[in-house]
Design a protein around this motif. Structure first.
Motif, PDB file in Angstrom:
ATOM      1  N   MET A 103      46.725  45.979  50.552  1.00  0.00           N
ATOM      2  CA  MET A 103      47.310  47.315  50.444  1.00  0.00           C
ATOM      3  C   MET A 103      47.730  47.687  48.961  1.00  0.00           C
ATOM      4  SD  MET A 103      47.482  48.487  53.498  1.00  0.00           S
ATOM      5  CE  MET A 103      48.518  49.887  53.326  1.00  0.00           C
ATOM      6  N   GLY A 104      47.881  46.641  48.100  1.00  0.00           N
ATOM      7  CA  GLY A 104      48.512  46.892  46.755  1.00  0.00           C
ATOM      8  C   GLY A 104      47.370  46.914  45.819  1.00  0.00           C
ATOM      9  N   GLY A 105      46.226  46.693  46.020  1.00  0.00           N
ATOM     10  CA  GLY A 105      44.985  46.870  45.267  1.00  0.00           C
ATOM     11  C   GLY A 105      44.185  45.894  45.231  1.00  0.00           C
ATOM     12  N   ILE A 106      43.563  45.102  44.307  1.00  0.00           N
ATOM     13  CA  ILE A 106      42.783  43.911  44.524  1.00  0.00           C
ATOM     14  C   ILE A 106      42.943  42.857  43.473  1.00  0.00           C
ATOM     15  CG2 ILE A 106      40.995  44.930  43.163  1.00  0.00           C
ATOM     16  CD1 ILE A 106      38.936  43.748  45.155  1.00  0.00           C
ATOM     17  N   ASP A 107      42.751  41.601  43.808  1.00  0.00           N
ATOM     18  CA  ASP A 107      42.958  40.408  43.052  1.00  0.00           C
ATOM     19  C   ASP A 107      41.639  39.807  42.951  1.00  0.00           C
ATOM     20  OD1 ASP A 107      45.745  40.670  42.526  1.00  0.00           O
ATOM     21  OD2 ASP A 107      45.902  39.666  44.578  1.00  0.00           O
ATOM     22  N   ILE A 108      41.102  39.456  41.426  1.00  0.00           N
ATOM     23  CA  ILE A 108      40.021  38.752  41.275  1.00  0.00           C
ATOM     24  C   ILE A 108      40.432  37.460  41.257  1.00  0.00           C
ATOM     25  CG2 ILE A 108      38.052  38.247  39.843  1.00  0.00           C
ATOM     26  CD1 ILE A 108      38.396  41.338  38.647  1.00  0.00           C
ATOM     27  N   ILE A 109      39.738  36.766  42.385  1.00  0.00           N
ATOM     28  CA  ILE A 109      39.982  35.148  42.567  1.00  0.00           C
ATOM     29  C   ILE A 109      39.028  34.293  42.000  1.00  0.00           C
ATOM     30  CG2 ILE A 109      41.464  35.736  44.408  1.00  0.00           C
ATOM     31  CD1 ILE A 109      39.298  35.089  46.460  1.00  0.00           C
ATOM     32  N   ALA A 110      37.789  34.823  41.523  1.00  0.00           N
ATOM     33  CA  ALA A 110      36.705  33.877  41.426  1.00  0.00           C
ATOM     34  C   ALA A 110      35.584  34.526  40.611  1.00  0.00           C
ATOM     35  CB  ALA A 110      36.276  32.979  42.342  1.00  0.00           C
TER      36      ALA A 110
END
Length: 336
Positions: free
Chosen positions: A23-30
């Motif tokens: 909901m708050g955006g996106i996290d790049i995890i790899a």
């Protein structure tokens, strides 16, 4: 929460990213980055290998944490320089990718990973990223300008990406700002000719030649033999240190940027113009002249509702851009 894959295909490097959208955006995890292989066949195979490796590592991490499985891949987004056919998912002979002639890249990845995939040119992808997760979040009408190696734009109008009849919308670098000037996009005096890394360097070299003829030695090019080493970054550093000729170069660039933006604001009436790369780094050198020209050239009612800001996603915008293509493709499918 959606697990998305982003693929950025460039002339010299490719990048594959995984992101978790919430909901708050996106996290790049790899992420994996590597030199672009010499043929499209080798490149697609290498990208597929990298994506499978990242997915496998993610699954392993979840198993180590005691989970039976991790989130399933929901979609793949692909960002690439044009020309391309986003509707059919085909890359059409980009000048920086020799041999990529009619490559059905969306079909390739959607078949192999059994998820929806989407394709957009890099400027459009950056526009969607800033609109969804950056400076343009929550707005309906947003323009993104690349202002890097070249000058391109992505247009979000009435809450949707606008790519035109055949993905050629937003090629603002081709607009002629002056009858004469540095060549950009194959046209002297074009927006890209003045407002791009190459354009700034060419303009600065021309000014340096004139200065040497007057017996002057600009800080960014003290010797005539230094001309080949003049870059936009070098001129910007000299301008920040107070070199008068470098400051003059950036004042001229700022005025042409203002002229180009005034046309876009008058025609498209956006709420926000987001500018990447050089503007984000040299805003202090450009803004005074930029806004002087905007106030003189632009319809006040349109200018008053439009903000101009640097890209909020910063130097990572390329990674977010390809992921945003995946997110946007999934939204379009849900909307039918």
């Amino acid at each position: 929460m959606s697990l998305l894959a982003g693929i950025d295909i460039g002339g010299t490097k490719c990048a594959v990213s995984l992101g978790k959208e919430g909901m708050g955006g996106i996290d790049i995890i790899a992420k994996q980055r590597f030199a672009t292989p010499p043929s499209p066949e080798l490149a697609l195979a290498r990208i597929e290998e990298a994506l499978r490796q990242l997915l496998g590592e993610l699954a392993g991490t979840y198993e180590e944490e005691g989970h039976k499985s991790g989130p399933a891949l929901a979609g793949i987004g692909i960002s690439c320089g044009g020309p391309l056919d986003s509707r059919r998912g085909i890359i059409l002979s980009p000048p920086n990718l020799p041999g990529w002639d009619g490559i059905e890249v969306v079909d390739y990845f959607s078949r192999r990973f059994q998820v929806p995939a989407g394709l957009q040119n890099d400027a459009n992808a950056c526009a969607v990223a800033e609109w969804k997760w950056g400076a343009g979040r929550g707005l309906e009408n947003v323009i993104f300008l690349t202002f890097g190696t070249g000058m391109g734009s992505g247009l979000v109008l009435n809450g949707r990406l606008y790519s035109g009849t055949n993905d050629m919308a937003g090629e603002v670098g081709h607009m002629r700002i002056e009858d004469e000037g540095p060549v950009g996009y194959g046209k002297a005096g074009s927006f890209e000719g003045f407002c791009s890394g190459g354009g700034i360097a060419r303009l600065a070299r021309a000014k340096a030649i004139e200065a040497h003829a007057r017996g002057e030695r600009p800080a960014y090019c003290p010797q005539a033999s230094d001309l080949a080493g003049v870059t936009a970054e070098r001129v910007g550093l000299s301008a920040r240190q107070g070199d008068p000729l470098a400051v003059e170069v950036f004042r001229l660039v700022g005025s042409k940027l203002g002229k180009g933006l005034s046309l876009l604001i008058d025609v498209l009436n956006p709420q926000l113009i987001v500018i990447g790369s050089i503007y984000a780094r040299q805003q202090a050198l450009l803004d005074e002249t930029l806004f002087e020209v905007l106030k003189a050239e632009t319809l006040p009612y349109s200018l008053n509702v439009c903000r101009i800001v640097p890209a909020a996603l910063g130097e990572q915008i390329g990674d977010y851009a390809s992921l945003s293509v995946a997110a946007y493709q999934l939204e379009q499918l849900r909307e039918g």
